[in-house]
Design a protein around this motif. Structure first.
Motif, PDB file in Angstrom:
ATOM      1  N   VAL A 248       0.863  -1.178   0.000  1.00 40.91           N
ATOM      2  CA  VAL A 248       0.000   0.000   0.000  1.00 40.91           C
ATOM      3  C   VAL A 248       0.901   1.230   0.000  1.00 40.91           C
ATOM      4  CG1 VAL A 248      -1.816   1.258   1.195  1.00 40.91           C
ATOM      5  CG2 VAL A 248      -1.814  -1.248   1.230  1.00 40.91           C
ATOM      6  N   LEU A 249       0.721   2.096  -0.983  1.00 42.39           N
ATOM      7  CA  LEU A 249       1.588   3.264  -1.153  1.00 42.39           C
ATOM      8  C   LEU A 249       0.765   4.534  -1.062  1.00 42.39           C
ATOM      9  CD1 LEU A 249       4.433   4.350  -1.838  1.00 42.39           C
ATOM     10  CD2 LEU A 249       3.806   4.211  -4.246  1.00 42.39           C
TER      11      LEU A 249
ATOM     12  N   GLY B  79       6.338   6.100  -8.504  1.00 40.69           N
ATOM     13  CA  GLY B  79       5.567   4.980  -7.976  1.00 40.69           C
ATOM     14  C   GLY B  79       6.337   3.682  -8.103  1.00 40.69           C
ATOM     15  N   PHE B  80       5.932   2.708  -7.290  1.00 44.26           N
ATOM     16  CA  PHE B  80       6.560   1.389  -7.359  1.00 44.26           C
ATOM     17  C   PHE B  80       5.506   0.332  -7.088  1.00 44.26           C
ATOM     18  CE2 PHE B  80       8.838  -2.294  -5.743  1.00 44.26           C
ATOM     19  CZ  PHE B  80       9.832  -2.439  -6.687  1.00 44.26           C
TER      20      PHE B  80
ATOM     21  N   GLU C  50       4.839  -0.729   8.068  1.00 38.41           N
ATOM     22  CA  GLU C  50       5.339   0.417   7.314  1.00 38.41           C
ATOM     23  C   GLU C  50       6.839   0.303   7.120  1.00 38.41           C
ATOM     24  OE1 GLU C  50       4.924   5.281   7.088  1.00 38.41           O
ATOM     25  OE2 GLU C  50       4.178   4.192   8.846  1.00 38.41           O
ATOM     26  N   ILE C  51       7.283   0.496   5.894  1.00 37.89           N
ATOM     27  CA  ILE C  51       8.706   0.459   5.574  1.00 37.89           C
ATOM     28  C   ILE C  51       9.089   1.790   4.950  1.00 37.89           C
ATOM     29  CG2 ILE C  51       8.740  -2.038   5.246  1.00 37.89           C
ATOM     30  CD1 ILE C  51       8.662  -1.588   2.266  1.00 37.89           C
TER      31      ILE C  51
ATOM     32  N   ARG D 102       4.815   7.235   1.668  1.00 35.07           N
ATOM     33  CA  ARG D 102       4.840   6.228   2.728  1.00 35.07           C
ATOM     34  C   ARG D 102       4.378   4.905   2.141  1.00 35.07           C
ATOM     35  NH1 ARG D 102       2.156   8.767   8.102  1.00 35.07           N
ATOM     36  NH2 ARG D 102       3.207   6.951   8.997  1.00 35.07           N
ATOM     37  N   LYS D 103       4.914   3.818   2.689  1.00 34.92           N
ATOM     38  CA  LYS D 103       4.637   2.505   2.125  1.00 34.92           C
ATOM     39  C   LYS D 103       4.397   1.496   3.244  1.00 34.92           C
ATOM     40  CE  LYS D 103       7.445   1.369  -1.104  1.00 34.92           C
ATOM     41  NZ  LYS D 103       8.687   0.908  -1.782  1.00 34.92           N
TER      42      LYS D 103
END
Length: 528
Positions: free
Chosen positions: A174-175, A437-438, A273-274, A184-185
């Protein structure tokens, strides 16, 4: 001592010391007697009277014996208790429902809901799903925030047809990306069971319960019965699941509306969260113009990869003092670079490249004109860039400076020279503070541009993005580029788009800073 009796963690094996209100795992404990469980389901508000087990209600008649109890969940402003899982979720969670392990070899749809997400999240969150069960191995969707602040659920379809029985991972990412906010990811990974076609329901349920936690289940004879209740003035519930059946009763809805679900299982997965940005985090080397300098370029490579991150990138004539453009062009002949001669046929402000909608456009603002694929677009008439477009500056004289659009990315464009200066330089024109984006969406690129590193601008500086791992590396003069993907060997990062002109000597022997100041970049003056 007794074992943990928290209903949200039925498989917890930690012990609860006498008098403690939580087990060793930190799970809150409550009175586990049948009286307390029934009372918790028959109350909706704090302090409401609760009937004893001997009372049976068939209408709104007052109970004969009452006992006050504490509320079981926070009360929402509309008077109804909040969902139990949402009230207890102190961290982001992904609620997954609709899974039926008995549907072996068929299509299934998972319903995914976000809970406990930070209020500062973007209004739309990108969801990336990867699994062998999903067509093409990956899927992308979006969580959209409703007016009330909740997140609308998304549905992901998959099929186990022709799949070997066993457990399959599903990876979730989830980005959160929004203008003015650091990205945030959150990630999580869970397992989906694909049973054998001849597996019994007892075996399916046993395997499922052994691999999934936080599932409130009352199982009898390989059956599953689940009750989630926090509303209603008076509840008389009898839920039965026999012969390996699954019963799901959810009373967490406004009065008069009951949601019933059958033959499916639901559970919660913690979102981790990473790459969480620190408060007030900034790029270690802020810049809106920089370059990658290759000390020993190989055949077909450029010595300078010039980087620009501005709203409108101006291409114009090279000037040592008081340049009017960001990208400074010179004419290249067979004898090398010529800063005079035909270079003077370029205007100080010749063309502007800017973002427009989902792409980029170019506008002629010069005296001498430009040719796009051999055609003059007209002055002050923006034209959309496309892959392979040939840009000639000027229109009156051929070969002064010729560029080609070699890549159109979601966040920028790459331009290569296709004249005598092809080995000297190429250009990245990036949208400022924009993340691609990723995983990165597929974009059109020529082979020589696809071999270049993926760069973007964020938090005031330039970043390198690894397209395989998603690792982001801030670019600065002190950072080694050797291990970064697709960065040419013998390259270094320079904090200026034209580092070869840092020192500009005047007749008096002093260092002129006019060029640096007019370009809007930070330079370090040096003296002889």
């Amino acid at each position: 001592m007794k074992k943990c009796s928290n209903a949200q963690h039925p498989h917890c094996t930690h012990w609860v010391m006498p008098g403690n209100q939580a087990c060793e795992g930190g799970h809150a404990q409550a009175d586990s007697s049948s009286y307390a469980l029934l009372s918790a389901m028959r109350t909706t508000r704090s302090g409401l009277p609760v009937t004893t087990l001997g009372d049976v209600h068939t209408g709104p008649a007052a109970p004969s014996t009452t006992t006050p109890i504490a509320p079981v969940a926070p009360v929402s402003p509309n008077g109804y208790a909040r969902p139990l899982q949402r009230a207890q979720a102190e961290r982001p969670q992904l609620h997954i429902s609709g899974f039926d392990p008995r549907a072996a070899g068929g299509r299934q749809t998972l319903k995914m809901e976000l809970r406990g997400m930070p209020e500062a999240s973007a209004p739309q969150l990108a969801l990336a799903v990867q699994s062998e069960l999903i067509p093409h191995g990956a899927a992308r969707q979006q969580f959209v925030r409703a007016v009330g602040g909740d997140w609308r659920p998304v549905f992901v379809e998959f099929s186990s047809r022709d799949r070997e029985h066993g457990q399959y991972q599903i990876s979730i990412e989830v980005l959160s990306q929004h203008a003015g906010q650091a990205p945030r990811k959150w990630v999580c990974t869970f397992v989906i069971l694909v049973p054998r076609l001849d597996a019994t329901l007892t075996e399916i349920h046993r395997i499922f319960l052994s691999t999934h936690k936080n599932v409130r289940v009352m199982a009898d004879d390989a059956s599953i019965a689940r009750v989630s209740a926090s509303g209603g003035d008076s509840l008389d519930i009898d839920v039965t699941a026999r012969n390996a059946g699954i019963a799901h009763l959810d009373l967490n809805a406004p009065a008069g509306k009951v949601d019933l679900g059958f033959s499916t299982i639901a559970w919660d997965e913690d979102l981790i969260e990473i790459d969480m940005p620190a408060a007030g985090a900034v790029h270690p080397h802020a810049s809106c113009a920089a370059s990658l300098v290759n000390a020993a370029p190989e055949a077909g490579a450029q010595r300078q990869i010039r980087l620009f991150a501005v709203e409108e990138c101006v291409f114009g004539r090279f000037e040592l003092v008081d340049p009017e453009a960001h990208a400074l062009l010179t004419h290249y002949s067979a004898d090398g670079q010529d800063t005079n001669g035909l270079t003077r046929r370029l205007s100080g402000r010749h063309a502007i490249i800017r973002r427009a909608g989902a792409g980029f456009e170019i506008e002629d603002v010069s005296r001498y004109g430009i040719l796009l694929d051999g055609v003059w677009p007209g002055k002050h008439k923006p034209t959309a860039l496309r892959l392979g477009m040939r840009i000639e500056l000027t229109a009156s004289i051929k070969g002064v400076a010729v560029l080609q659009v070699s890549a159109i990315m979601p966040h920028g464009v790459i331009l290569h020279r296709i004249d005598q200066g092809a080995s000297a330089e190429c250009y990245y024109v990036l949208a400022p503070d924009t993340h691609p984006g990723f995983p990165v969406k597929t974009f059109a690129a020529a082979p020589h541009a696809a071999a270049l590193p993926l760069l973007f601008h964020g938090a005031g500086g330039f970043w390198h993005l690894d397209q395989l791992t998603g690792k982001e590396t801030a670019l600065a003069p002190t950072v080694s580029l050797e291990k970064l993907s697709r960065v040419p060997r013998h390259s270094r990062f320079a904090s200026d788009a034209y580092p070869e002109h840092w020192i500009i000597r005047t007749a008096g022997g002093d260092v002129s800073e006019a060029y640096r100041a007019s370009s809007g970049h930070a330079y370090h003056a040096q003296t002889a």
